[in-house]
Write an enzyme that holds these catalytic residues in place. Sequence first.
Site, PDB file in Angstrom:
ATOM      1  CE  LYS A 172     -13.360   2.608   3.557  1.00 54.03           C
ATOM      2  NZ  LYS A 172     -12.234   1.691   3.747  1.00 54.03           N
ATOM      3  N   GLY A 233      -3.757  -2.528   1.194  1.00 55.81           N
ATOM      4  CA  GLY A 233      -2.746  -3.367   1.828  1.00 55.81           C
ATOM      5  C   GLY A 233      -1.436  -3.471   1.082  1.00 55.81           C
ATOM      6  CB  ALA A 259      -6.479   1.733  -0.026  1.00 56.02           C
ATOM      7  N   GLY A 260      -3.289   2.026   0.494  1.00 53.02           N
ATOM      8  CA  GLY A 260      -2.018   2.134  -0.199  1.00 53.02           C
ATOM      9  C   GLY A 260      -0.907   2.783   0.587  1.00 53.02           C
ATOM     10  CG  ASN A 281      -6.090  -1.956   9.302  1.00 49.46           C
ATOM     11  OD1 ASN A 281      -6.476  -1.720  10.435  1.00 49.46           O
ATOM     12  ND2 ASN A 281      -5.776  -3.190   8.894  1.00 49.46           N
ATOM     13  CB  THR A 282      -1.981  -2.902   5.904  1.00 49.37           C
ATOM     14  OG1 THR A 282      -3.259  -3.472   5.605  1.00 49.37           O
ATOM     15  CG2 THR A 282      -0.921  -3.979   5.802  1.00 49.37           C
TER      16      THR A 282
END
EC number: 2.8.1.10
Length: 329
Positions: A172, A233, A259-260, A281-282
């Site tokens: 990635k 995040g 993301a997001g 992830n977050t």
Amino acid sequence: MTSTISLTVNGESRRTSAATIADLVRELGLAPEKVAVEHNGEISPRSGLGAVQLGEGDQLEIVHFVGGGSGEADDDSWEVAGHRFTSRLIVGTGKYKDFAQNAAAVEAAGSEIVTVAVRRVNISDPNQPVLMDHIDPKKIIYLPNTAGCFTAEDAIRTLRLAREAGGWELVKLEVLGEAKTLYPNMKETLRATEVLASEGFKPMVYCTDDPIAAKQLEEAGAVAVMPLGAPIGSGLGIQNQVTIRLIVEGASVPVLVDAGVGTASDAAVAMELGCDGVLMNTAIAEAKDPIRMARAMRLAVEAGRHAYLSGRMGRRRYADPSSPLAGLI
């Protein structure tokens, strides 16, 4: 003139000129090494099918393995750079309380891929816990990423080290523009993609939600494009559904929102737009109950995919009653 005999094969009568079971299997368009055969009530060893002679009136059962409980039409797997996956949810490996919690979240999410950062070994404490002790790279695909890289050179160097460490070519790539927004620097990202592709890497590339930039990355050698839904995040969800859909419509490689995502409905929206998958992830790691959130994300991705494949109803400007108004009492 070639003589023929009559047999019963899988309950059906058949005439054949085959001399052996192996000859018959090939006549049926099958490979002897991929079937099992019962001959007159006895199992014939696969290694000896070429030596077993057929005779008039023989009865044979020929079987092979098929997917249990479902046909090929139910196969909704996806592929990137020659790797095929069932799960469309990729999970990160940062921000968790510990590696054990991270591993439990991966299992609850049903993920087959995890992103991993490449960092220096702590030589002052070589016995510290490591991710591989909890998430087995033989069972879960590690996707090395370039998180924290702000130049093409740093990203390329990082992935060269990753390949040396574990032999990984599916990677990635992200090259950030600045620390406040963590938006990708597309000029540096494109340059890194070209170099990595020329060196045999298969980069899945984090990018802006820009259909033109996504297509340029694909042409440069990206095996998947990964537009952001919102800043990394942030948990703000998919901020621009129009451009994500345009990227999906114009791509000939997998598209994954990266993301997001903040909650399950965000993941479902990404899939309803036609994306091949979602990376997060977050949203899981910072949930009050990461394991339950991982489970929720798994279900949301599956639901969004089913909704996309089903084809949603059209949007209307005015109401349309479910029951006809004609014939009212």
